[in-house]
Design an enzyme around this catalytic site. Structure first.
Site, mmCIF file in Angstrom:
data_model
loop_
_atom_site.group_PDB
_atom_site.id
_atom_site.type_symbol
_atom_site.label_atom_id
_atom_site.label_comp_id
_atom_site.label_asym_id
_atom_site.label_seq_id
_atom_site.Cartn_x
_atom_site.Cartn_y
_atom_site.Cartn_z
ATOM 1 N N GLU A 155 -8.566 -18.153 11.016
ATOM 2 C CA GLU A 155 -7.428 -17.443 11.593
ATOM 3 C C GLU A 155 -6.656 -16.818 10.438
ATOM 4 O O GLU A 155 -6.530 -17.413 9.361
ATOM 5 C CB GLU A 155 -6.506 -18.384 12.358
ATOM 6 C CG GLU A 155 -7.033 -18.846 13.689
ATOM 7 C CD GLU A 155 -5.994 -19.652 14.442
ATOM 8 O OE1 GLU A 155 -5.362 -19.103 15.370
ATOM 9 O OE2 GLU A 155 -5.823 -20.836 14.098
ATOM 10 N N GLU B 91 -11.506 -27.093 20.433
ATOM 11 C CA GLU B 91 -11.463 -25.767 19.803
ATOM 12 C C GLU B 91 -11.622 -25.936 18.296
ATOM 13 O O GLU B 91 -10.981 -26.799 17.692
ATOM 14 C CB GLU B 91 -10.138 -25.072 20.108
ATOM 15 C CG GLU B 91 -9.944 -23.733 19.396
ATOM 16 C CD GLU B 91 -8.607 -23.091 19.722
ATOM 17 O OE1 GLU B 91 -8.066 -23.329 20.826
ATOM 18 O OE2 GLU B 91 -8.076 -22.338 18.860
#
Length: 276
Positions: free
Chosen positions: A156, A151
């Site tokens: 974020e 990932e």
């Protein structure tokens, strides 16, 4: 509407950057061959040749492994295209056993690529509990369970930290709370009050993270070994697909509070992918 394309300059060199640790020498690769773009110019709908949806509360109804509170839908109330922008809207409402709805779109099975520059121009919401992200997952997660499939979190953001975003990588030995991660902090600005370009340049042996073309982190194979005492595996050697979502609550941001405003929208101007 006219949209200006800003491409990173191509240089293969070692640079010392003021946004990085003074002792960090970081290599900058360039990828200037545009191979995928979505300018979100199809009014009212996503391009079905590029995007599909994750729906519900996650496999096992577990909040997508993070105890998230939203139910993802494909309704126009949660995801649509207007005036050249992608809109992903989180709402506070009772829906299929959840108290919030939102959307999570992906290019799985439609556009998947190993290596290159992935970037998006985004404006995010504000408030405790919001957790928008622009990220990649390995296209082999069906066979190699996460984090073995890998990932890459390009961006974020936690809604109660409006000046800060995070770039991270997850793999075997460095996943979830132990991911290799670094924050980028804006000075005299906020991510919820304007658009910013979040980019990642990925080569066989390193991943670079950018905000507005400022390189602030590089993760290498050597970093993975050093951060995990030799136990971590570099799994970024196969195609990944793109995800854009707005989660609500969960392990990282915590739940919304009485001051959190709903609905709010993550606005995406474009998504572009380059190769050399």
């Amino acid at each position: 509407m006219i949209k200006l394309i800003g491409k990173s300059l191509v240089v293969l060199t070692f640079l010392m950057l003021t946004s990085c640790d003074p002792n960090e020498a970081q290599r900058v690769a360039s990828f200037d061959n545009l191979v995928m773009q979505d300018e979100f110019d199809i009014e009212g709908t996503l391009d079905s040749n590029l995007w599909t949806f994750d729906l519900g509360k996650g496999p096992g109804n577990d909040g997508w492994g993070n105890n998230e509170l939203q139910y993802y839908t494909d309704r126009t109330e949660n995801v649509t295209v207007e005036n050249g922008y992608l809109l992903i809207t989180a709402k506070e409402e009772a829906f299929n056993g959840a108290n919030y709805t939102s959307a999570r779109i992906k290019t799985e099975g439609l556009f998947e690529q190993a290596y290159g520059r992935f970037e998006a121009r985004i404006k995010v919401p504000y408030g405790k509990g919001y957790w928008p992200a622009f990220w990649l997952l390995g296209n082999d997660c069906g066979q190699n369970i996460w984090p073995q499939c890998g990932e890459i979190d390009i961006m974020e953001y936690l809604g109660n930290m409006p000046t800060t975003v995070f770039g991270s990588a997850h793999g075997p030995g460095y996943a979830a709370g132990d991911a290799i991660s670094k924050k980028y902090v804006l000075e005299n600005d906020r991510f919820d009050t304007g658009f910013h370009v979040f980019g990642m340049e990925w080569a066989p042996d390193y991943i670079n993270y950018y905000v507005d073309d400022v390189l602030y982190q590089q993760i290498t194979k050597q970093n993975v070994l050093e951060e995990t005492n030799g136990e971590g595996q570099w799994v970024f050697d196969h195609p990944f697909y793109i995800i854009l979502n707005v989660a609500i609550g969960g392990n990282l941001p915590g739940s919304p509070n009485t001051e959190t405003v709903f609905p709010q929208t993550m606005i995406v101007d474009y998504v572009r992918v380059y190769q050399k």
